[in-house]
Scaffold this active site. Structure first.
Site, PDB file in Angstrom:
ATOM      1  N   HIS A   1       2.005  -0.234  -8.482  1.00 26.52           N
ATOM      2  CA  HIS A   1       1.222  -0.625  -7.313  1.00 26.52           C
ATOM      3  C   HIS A   1       1.208   0.582  -6.380  1.00 26.52           C
ATOM      4  CE1 HIS A   1      -0.371  -3.414  -4.241  1.00 26.52           C
ATOM      5  NE2 HIS A   1       0.147  -2.517  -3.440  1.00 26.52           N
ATOM      6  N   CYS A   2       0.036   1.078  -6.061  1.00 31.59           N
ATOM      7  CA  CYS A   2      -0.062   2.276  -5.249  1.00 31.59           C
ATOM      8  C   CYS A   2      -0.487   1.912  -3.826  1.00 31.59           C
ATOM      9  CB  CYS A   2      -1.079   3.237  -5.858  1.00 31.59           C
ATOM     10  SG  CYS A   2      -1.148   4.818  -5.017  1.00 31.59           S
ATOM     11  N   PRO A   3       0.407   2.076  -2.840  1.00 35.55           N
ATOM     12  CA  PRO A   3       0.018   1.748  -1.468  1.00 35.55           C
ATOM     13  C   PRO A   3      -1.011   2.719  -0.904  1.00 35.55           C
ATOM     14  CG  PRO A   3       2.254   2.603  -1.536  1.00 35.55           C
ATOM     15  CD  PRO A   3       1.803   2.473  -2.939  1.00 35.55           C
TER      16      PRO A   3
ATOM     17  N   GLY B   1      -4.056   1.303  -1.983  1.00 35.55           N
ATOM     18  CA  GLY B   1      -4.203  -0.070  -1.516  1.00 35.55           C
ATOM     19  C   GLY B   1      -4.486  -1.057  -2.614  1.00 35.55           C
TER      20      GLY B   1
END
Lengths: 126, 364
Positions: B168-170, B173
């Site tokens: 999951h890449c912040p 997003g």
């Protein structure tokens, strides 16, 4: 009594095999041969969709070069095959399963994990 | 006199999807809930490039070549396009099990594991399948109530099972999974190139101008240069490193998730069965392979919850996208569609007693 038969489909290249998990025998017995034939054809169709070859690479590279805007006007190979699959399932339902009182759902609706045989009407049978 | 106009609001499927995603543009855009860092990414890229085009490019285009801003613009547009594509697309979310399927699986689990005391989590359920003479272990996801396909994983931030889950890449997003991994890779690759490009030409600009008017004067004239160099410097260390890491993963056809867990490394483990053994073939498959469409059908219309309505056959499964109820009986009672009396009941091979209401519904 009703039944729901499940197939687990492993969605990786080379690994297209539907393993059968018969949950239990219902009052309505469908022809196992017939069902396996349907499953086998579906398997082959999905294998075709996921095939890695000249055409899919060409499509991928072309898409990348046009910053993926080409998909606004063109359909991907995968989508074309999925259309074939839904036509096939519809055909199978009309010819084979509906006369037996069953309805096969399109596996894509559940993310290619399972598909269901639904009984559109209930018959109280032994 | 006032006239009330009642406008029928159409409910689309995305409004009722479980999981912690936000949807925009009436279901066309799908992102994670936390978008703050994504806005930061946008701001940094847009800000730095705006400064570059406004100040350095004007000087360099005249002094060196007009191709410099043109190439920078191409890189900028490409990285923005891939960023937006990564952030806004469905990473490959697997729809949750319909209540009847979930109930059946839970009964099967209970049958083999024995009754589980309330409040305790049953042991992780692993199902073995034999596919083409290889044993595949599928893990059961308690949230989505499905047996996950191989390489799928549950993202706790988005609360979804994602196919070929990478991470999951912040910054983006969104989750990075099967459907948007290539865009993610192209984004970090083009961003690395853009960063190096901007960094290099900033140095060139400062060097050239310093020869004419001196170093301090140059900095005073275009203070933005310092900012750009700083941002590029820190970005270089992180993004270029990340690109290198993902290039390595792509060449081996592995996901970040598998790499972290060490799924394919170690003495007693199986070698990665997804790798073709050939770097070029692996790259081609990951980056140019066929792209499956989203199975979520976010923009499909949910049928109205009236007893008179006859939903079309493709919408049958939509009724089960309503918020998951703990007991299957609740679901059956809330469904007033005539077609749904056809939903098959699940009966496990050994015969634990079924809730009586199910049988009543079935007899209708």
């Amino acid at each position: 009594p009703t039944s729901s038969r499940k197939r687990k489909h492993h969605h990786s290249h080379d690994w297209h095999l539907w393993s059968l998990c018969w949950s239990h025998c219902s009052a309505k017995k469908i022809d196992r041969q017939q069902f396996e034939e349907t499953v086998r054809t579906l398997n082959n169709l999905y294998a075709e969709a996921e095939k890695l070859g000249g055409q899919s690479y060409l499509e991928g590279c072309l898409a990348c070069l046009t910053a993926y805007t080409i998909f606004l006007c063109m359909e991907t190979h995968y989508e074309k095959v999925l259309k074939k699959v839904s036509k096939y399932i519809q055909e199978q339902n009309e010819k084979i399963y509906a006369p037996q009182g069953l309805l096969l759902t399109d596996p894509i609706e559940r993310g290619l994990r399972v598909f269901r045989l639904k009984l559109p009407f209930m018959k109280t049978e032994a | 006199m006032s006239v009330m106009v009642v406008r029928k609001k159409v409910t689309r499927k995305w409004e009722k999807l479980p999981g912690r995603n936000t949807f925009c543009c009436d279901g066309r855009v799908m992102m994670a809930r936390q978008k703050g860092i994504f806005y930061l990414t946008l701001f940094l890229i847009l800000g730095t490039c705006t400064l570059f085009f406004a100040f350095e490019c004007r000087y360099l285009a005249v002094q060196l070549s007009p191709a410099i801003p043109v190439f920078a613009a191409m890189l900028f547009l490409f990285s923005m396009a891939t960023l937006l594509r990564t952030s806004f697309s469905d990473p490959g979310v697997i729809p949750r099990a319909l209540p009847d399927e979930a109930a059946f699986i839970e009964m099967e689990i209970e049958a083999t594991n024995g009754a589980v005391p309330q409040g305790q989590r049953p042991p992780p359920r692993i199902k073995n399948f034999q596919i083409n003479n290889q044993i595949v272990k599928l893990k059961y996801c308690y949230t989505c109530k499905i047996f996950r396909p191989p390489r799928a994983s549950h993202c706790s931030i988005c609360d979804n099972c994602v196919e070929r889950f990478d991470h999951h890449c912040p910054w983006v997003g969104n989750c990075v999974g099967k459907r948007n991994y290539r865009y993610f890779y192209l984004f970090i690759l083009s961003l690395s190139l853009l960063t190096i490009y901007v960094f290099a030409f900033n140095i060139v600009y400062v060097a050239l101008k310093s020869l004419k008017i001196g170093f301090l004067e140059t900095l005073k004239e275009t203070p933005g240069t310092v900012l750009e160099v700083l941002i590029c410097f820190f970005t270089l260390w992180s993004v270029v490193g990340l690109t290198g890491f993902h290039t390595f993963l792509v060449a081996l056809n592995q996901t970040t998730n598998e790499d972290i867990k060490g799924s394919w490394t170690g003495k007693n483990r199986v070698q990665n069965p997804y790798s073709h053994g050939n770097i070029v073939k692996n790259c081609c498959e990951v980056l140019c392979g066929p792209l499956p469409p989203s199975v979520l059908d976010r923009r499909g219309i949910l049928p109205l919850e009236e007893s008179g309505s006859r939903p079309p056959s493709t919408q049958e499964t939509s009724s089960s996208l309503l918020p998951q109820s703990p007991a299957p009986t609740e679901h059956l009672n809330s469904n007033e569609m005539p077609e749904d009396t056809s939903t098959p009941e699940e009966m496990p091979p050994p015969e634990p007693p079924e809730p009586p209401q199910d049988a009543a519904e079935a007899e209708k």
